[in-house]
Design a protein around this motif. Structure first.
Motif, mmCIF file in Angstrom:
data_model
loop_
_atom_site.group_PDB
_atom_site.id
_atom_site.type_symbol
_atom_site.label_atom_id
_atom_site.label_comp_id
_atom_site.label_asym_id
_atom_site.label_seq_id
_atom_site.Cartn_x
_atom_site.Cartn_y
_atom_site.Cartn_z
ATOM 1 N N LEU A 4 0.797 -1.349 -0.083
ATOM 2 C CA LEU A 4 0.126 -0.105 0.064
ATOM 3 C C LEU A 4 0.731 1.209 0.132
ATOM 4 C CD1 LEU A 4 -2.649 -1.222 2.487
ATOM 5 C CD2 LEU A 4 -2.852 -0.620 0.001
ATOM 6 N N VAL A 5 1.957 1.335 0.557
ATOM 7 C CA VAL A 5 2.885 2.466 0.499
ATOM 8 C C VAL A 5 3.406 2.779 -0.644
ATOM 9 C CG1 VAL A 5 5.107 3.456 1.539
ATOM 10 C CG2 VAL A 5 3.456 2.062 3.059
ATOM 11 N N THR A 6 3.816 1.751 -1.469
ATOM 12 C CA THR A 6 4.380 1.794 -2.754
ATOM 13 C C THR A 6 3.454 2.188 -3.746
ATOM 14 O OG1 THR A 6 5.953 0.105 -2.636
ATOM 15 C CG2 THR A 6 5.428 0.827 -4.727
ATOM 16 N N LEU A 7 1.880 1.566 -3.481
ATOM 17 C CA LEU A 7 0.860 2.289 -4.213
ATOM 18 C C LEU A 7 0.494 3.579 -4.108
ATOM 19 C CD1 LEU A 7 -1.300 1.095 -6.259
ATOM 20 C CD2 LEU A 7 -2.738 0.628 -4.093
ATOM 21 N N GLU A 8 0.589 4.047 -2.996
ATOM 22 C CA GLU A 8 0.397 5.640 -2.596
ATOM 23 C C GLU A 8 1.305 6.331 -3.251
ATOM 24 O OE1 GLU A 8 -1.402 8.951 -0.823
ATOM 25 O OE2 GLU A 8 -2.167 6.894 -1.312
ATOM 26 N N ASP A 9 2.627 6.115 -3.363
ATOM 27 C CA ASP A 9 3.928 6.641 -4.070
ATOM 28 C C ASP A 9 3.353 6.772 -5.438
ATOM 29 O OD1 ASP A 9 4.992 6.997 -1.669
ATOM 30 O OD2 ASP A 9 6.271 5.407 -2.053
ATOM 31 N N VAL A 10 2.779 5.710 -5.959
ATOM 32 C CA VAL A 10 2.476 5.670 -7.490
ATOM 33 C C VAL A 10 1.518 6.863 -7.681
ATOM 34 C CG1 VAL A 10 1.280 4.355 -9.352
ATOM 35 C CG2 VAL A 10 3.395 3.326 -7.950
ATOM 36 N N ARG A 11 0.361 6.591 -6.817
ATOM 37 C CA ARG A 11 -0.852 7.669 -6.873
ATOM 38 C C ARG A 11 -0.273 9.204 -6.890
ATOM 39 N NH1 ARG A 11 -3.619 11.241 -4.459
ATOM 40 N NH2 ARG A 11 -2.727 10.856 -2.357
ATOM 41 N N VAL A 12 0.404 9.446 -5.861
ATOM 42 C CA VAL A 12 0.877 10.693 -5.734
ATOM 43 C C VAL A 12 1.925 11.163 -7.225
ATOM 44 C CG1 VAL A 12 2.612 12.409 -4.576
ATOM 45 C CG2 VAL A 12 1.021 10.842 -3.477
ATOM 46 N N ALA A 13 2.630 10.352 -7.675
ATOM 47 C CA ALA A 13 3.250 10.536 -8.928
ATOM 48 C C ALA A 13 2.472 10.794 -10.056
ATOM 49 C CB ALA A 13 4.290 9.273 -9.122
ATOM 50 N N ALA A 14 1.281 10.102 -9.933
ATOM 51 C CA ALA A 14 0.346 10.194 -11.179
ATOM 52 C C ALA A 14 -0.666 11.137 -11.111
ATOM 53 C CB ALA A 14 -0.201 8.953 -11.488
#
Length: 82
Positions: A22-32
């Motif tokens: 979930l942490v990595t997924l949140e990083d992806v969300r913020v980057a996108a």
């Protein structure tokens, strides 16, 4: 403003799928989709476009944003269920 939406969408969706937690997924969300994310930056360019180009470009960006959001939600659900 020339943007290859299909390539950008593929890159973002691949990053969503590759997120293993979930942490990595949140990083992806913020980057996108975050304030300075790749999709958000495209939206900022709308103001500089000719009015006749703005509608089609805006619709394409919104479709991209929706697909990425849907993929993020699906991946989040899958990770939470695991």
């Amino acid at each position: 403003m020339s943007t290859n939406f299909e390539q950008l969408e593929r890159e973002l969706l691949d990053a969503v799928e590759a997120a293993g937690d979930l942490v990595t997924l949140e990083d992806v969300r913020v980057a996108a989709l975050g304030k300075k994310g790749r999709v958000s930056e495209l939206m900022k360019g709308l103001g500089q476009m000719a009015p006749e180009d703005r509608k089609d470009f805006g619709q394409a960006v919104n479709r991209l944003k929706e697909r990425v959001s849907d993929a993020l939600n699906a991946r989040r659900a899958a990770l939470e269920a695991a």
